[in-house]
Motif scaffolding. Sequence first.
Motif, PDB file in Angstrom:
ATOM      1  N   LEU A 164       0.827  -1.204   0.000  1.00 21.47           N
ATOM      2  CA  LEU A 164       0.000   0.000   0.000  1.00 21.47           C
ATOM      3  C   LEU A 164       0.863   1.255   0.000  1.00 21.47           C
ATOM      4  N   CYS A 165       1.970   1.226   0.757  1.00 14.09           N
ATOM      5  CA  CYS A 165       2.866   2.382   0.780  1.00 14.09           C
ATOM      6  C   CYS A 165       3.454   2.643  -0.608  1.00 14.09           C
ATOM      7  N   ALA A 166       3.887   1.567  -1.269  1.00 12.90           N
ATOM      8  CA  ALA A 166       4.466   1.739  -2.605  1.00 12.90           C
ATOM      9  C   ALA A 166       3.438   2.279  -3.592  1.00 12.90           C
ATOM     10  N   TRP A 167       2.185   1.950  -3.384  1.00  7.01           N
ATOM     11  CA  TRP A 167       1.117   2.397  -4.292  1.00  7.01           C
ATOM     12  C   TRP A 167       0.679   3.821  -3.989  1.00  7.01           C
ATOM     13  N   LYS A 168       0.614   4.174  -2.688  1.00  7.61           N
ATOM     14  CA  LYS A 168       0.044   5.458  -2.298  1.00  7.61           C
ATOM     15  C   LYS A 168       1.075   6.581  -2.205  1.00  7.61           C
ATOM     16  N   LEU A 169       2.273   6.271  -1.721  1.00 16.69           N
ATOM     17  CA  LEU A 169       3.235   7.337  -1.457  1.00 16.69           C
ATOM     18  C   LEU A 169       3.897   7.791  -2.755  1.00 16.69           C
ATOM     19  N   PRO A 170       4.045   9.109  -2.931  1.00 18.61           N
ATOM     20  CA  PRO A 170       4.558   9.611  -4.211  1.00 18.61           C
ATOM     21  C   PRO A 170       6.073   9.589  -4.328  1.00 18.61           C
ATOM     22  N   MET A 171       6.813   9.636  -3.199  1.00 16.22           N
ATOM     23  CA  MET A 171       8.263   9.798  -3.279  1.00 16.22           C
ATOM     24  C   MET A 171       8.939   8.506  -3.726  1.00 16.22           C
TER      25      MET A 171
END
Length: 206
Positions: A60-67
Amino acid sequence: MTNESSSSDIRELWQSQPTEPPRVTLEEVRRKMRNFERRIFWRNLREYAGGAFVVVAFGLCAWKLPMLLFRIGSGLAIAGALYVMFQLHRRASLRPAPADLGLSTCIEFHRQTLERQRDALRGVGTWYLLPLVPGLAVIIIGTAVNQWAAHPAHRGHLVMGFGILASCVGAVFFLVWKLNQWGARKLQAQIDEMSELPSYRESGER
């Protein structure tokens, strides 16, 4: 004086006699095996559940976070968790005992099971902890870079804060490693005890 000396000699002779380790029954060994296998089953289940949580959470972090660094770190964390689960299955999964084992072969099978789990605990630093380091390191660095750019006036505090964070993560990893080494020593003590059982020694002498 003669009676006292004679009594002392008898006592010393009795104390010097070798003591034979207590014998065990097949049912006792099988009961110990079942209890140990139950603990390993629940431990592995918790580890697999934790690994699945890491995969989902960082996915989810890889999908949601932009950096970019967050995404790279999340990908590395997922890869590390999958590798850990694979190694857990390869090194420490349960191997059911055949139902027709006799006493000496049952003892030997349980001893081999203990040795396998001991070896897995001893090597936990390389196959369990080390694969998680790259993902966490990239995430921490990415967070530090983001905060460094967003708060240029507080860079000194940021360096101190992230230094403390990295130290805490390192301390947790070290604690996990030490606990597993302690567990390996406990298993080794059980292995040594089993090696002294008369049934095991007699089977090794034949």
